[in-house]
Enzyme design. Structure first.
Site, PDB file in Angstrom:
ATOM      1  N   TYR A 150      -5.497  18.854 -26.423  1.00  0.00           N
ATOM      2  CA  TYR A 150      -4.566  19.274 -27.651  1.00  0.00           C
ATOM      3  C   TYR A 150      -3.550  18.370 -27.954  1.00  0.00           C
ATOM      4  CZ  TYR A 150      -2.840  21.746 -31.518  1.00  0.00           C
ATOM      5  OH  TYR A 150      -2.051  22.009 -32.792  1.00  0.00           O
ATOM      6  N   ASP A 245       0.485  11.602 -23.772  1.00  0.00           N
ATOM      7  CA  ASP A 245       1.210  12.976 -24.677  1.00  0.00           C
ATOM      8  C   ASP A 245       1.748  14.034 -23.533  1.00  0.00           C
ATOM      9  OD1 ASP A 245      -0.223  15.469 -26.997  1.00  0.00           O
ATOM     10  OD2 ASP A 245       1.601  15.168 -26.116  1.00  0.00           O
ATOM     11  N   LYS A 273       8.882  19.693 -27.935  1.00  0.00           N
ATOM     12  CA  LYS A 273       9.365  21.051 -27.355  1.00  0.00           C
ATOM     13  C   LYS A 273      10.444  20.861 -26.480  1.00  0.00           C
ATOM     14  CE  LYS A 273       4.340  21.969 -26.582  1.00  0.00           C
ATOM     15  NZ  LYS A 273       4.019  23.244 -27.313  1.00  0.00           N
TER      16      LYS A 273
END
Ligand code: KE4
Length: 437
Positions: A150, A245, A273
């Site tokens: 994802y 990622d 994040k």
């Protein structure tokens, strides 16, 4: 530590009834709706350290940690102080600020593969922009991703995605035109032969292979020995960019992220994040000759009103300063290992089969069907007993422990998860596993 939870979640129920009239599913992001575990999502009133307090005053030990950002604990006093100072000077100028330089310097010093950074406002923007950079730099169109990987909800990446999309069992979303996804190929994570084949079939058309170095959106699956370096070699061989990622793993699994922990060098890194300390932020970063192709120094366009936002920079800088201190990652490792060992022992005692995967302070117990089963890829991750996970989730919630509401999410341990919190979590797990037997 959390008081015994009152059974009442009346306020959350009332708020949820309101919210569903105003927002799809009553939430701002699908996984929060508890669809995968059932029940009413709790509305959180406040948080401090590793503890959340819901609208009814129930308190919980938190392992969602905002899906990663709260690594130094909620309302960390140094992050709060940095934000309080920054907000007094305004919140956004639409002009360059010193904070962007400070945070960029930290990122560049931590990641050997990185010489320049561009800040954006989310992980989705980071990966979307990294793909555009790879396509612009290589003048190729195809991208390869992993099934269950994802990378946010940009059209071209919402193909056999993990996290929410996987949880809802609709890996590819309506509204994504076939023309967009026809250049996105999906292969099994941890399967180097599959990657090799994808490259051979599409050879000179592949702009990039994008990978979560540690898969954190199918639950948690660690890269097999040699897998990441194998992808690195394949990309080099075929003139494609390796996009790592690290939105979830960046500054989480090591100061230098997974690329330092597993010692490989991507072409482009995506971050988010943790580097925003809980404020909206993302970044993509690479060596100079790539990043200078981004507007305005180069022709590849990308922009953002709030990119490099002074508040997000202040929270990110304060967070990384805490993580950079001696012993921070030892603490994360020690506390997460203690939790993992305790969970495994509790499950074994109750004779509940789990496969417990952990990388640093990210972990995930898979509710496998047979004792001894391992989870090393998407097929094994999605062959779990999600109903049993849902029961465990609620048993833990009733005992004051707030887990990610899906089998396909990682748990996050932070610096604020002290021995008392870990012990209390293991006690709750012992009782919860027993309740499943
Ligand atoms: P955001 O656009 O949500 O900031 O980042 C997207 C993203 C990109 N790459 C990786 C590896 C990610 O894990 C994410 C987002 N992670 C999910 C948690 N599984 C965010 C939680 C949510 O969607 O609400």
């Amino acid at each position: 530590m959390p008081a015994k939870n009152a059974l009442s979640i009346l306020h959350s129920e009332k708020l949820f009834a309101e919210a569903v009239k105003l927002m799809p599913g009553g939430v701002s992001s699908p996984v929060r709706a508890f669809k995968a575990v059932g029940g009413t999502p709790l509305f959180i009133k406040e948080a401090e350290g590793c503890t959340l307090t819901d609208a009814d005053g129930n308190t919980y030990i938190d392992y969602v940690a905002s899906y990663g950002p709260a690594i130094v604990g909620h309302a960390n006093e140094r992050v709060v102080a940095a934000l309080s100072k920054a907000i007094g000077r305004g919140s956004s100028y639409g002009a360059p600020t010193e904070g962007e330089i400070d945070l960029a310097e930290q990122i560049i010093s931590a990641l050997p593969s990185v010489e320049m950074v561009r800040f954006v406002n989310s992980g989705t923007e980071a990966t979307m922009s990294a793909i555009r950079l790879a396509r612009g730099a290589t003048k190729r169109d195809f991208i390869i991703k992993c099934i269950g990987g994802y990378h946010g909800h940009a059209d071209q990446l919402l193909v056999q995605a993990g996290s929410g999309a996987l949880t809802h069992g609709t890996p590819s979303s309506p509204g994504v035109p076939e023309s967009i996804t026809s250049t996105t190929l999906s292969v099994q994570y941890n399967d180097l032969d599959a990657a090799k084949k994808a490259f051979e079939v599409n050879a000179s058309n592949v702009a990039a292979f994008i990978v979560e170095p540690v898969a954190g959106n199918m639950g948690l699956v660690e890269p097999k020995e040699g897998y990441l370096q194998g992808l690195r070699d394949l990309c080099t061989q075929h003139g494609a960019m390796l996009i790592c990622d690290e939105v979830m793993t960046g500054f989480r699994v090591a100061w230098g992220g997974a690329q330092v922990r597993y010692n490989f060098k991507p072409d482009i890194t995506c971050l988010g994040k943790v580097i925003g300390g809980g404020l909206p932020v993302g970044a993509y970063a690479a060596r100079r000759e790539l990043m200078e192709q981004i507007s305005p120094s180069g022709p590849i366009y990308q922009a953002g009103t709030l990119s490099g936002n002074p508040l997000a920079m202040a929270a990110g800088i304060a967070t990384l300063e805490i993580l950079k201190e001696e012993g921070a990652y030892d603490t994360l490792e020690r506390q997460a290992a203690a939790l993992a060992d305790g969970l495994q022992a509790a499950a074994d005692k109750a004779d509940i089969p789990i496969a417990l995967n952990r990388v640093g302070s990210m972990l995930c117990p898979f509710f496998v069907k047979e004792k001894g089963q391992k989870v090393t890829n998407y097929a094994e991750a999605t062959n779990c007993d999600t109903q049993r996970f849902a029961k465990f989730f609620h048993a833990m919630l009733e005992r004051g422990v707030y887990l990610p509401p899906s089998q396909y999410e990682a748990w996050f341990v932070g610096l604020a998860h002290d021995d008392e919190a870990i012990k209390a979590t293991i006690k709750a797990a012992r009782e919860s596993f027993k309740s499943l037997a």
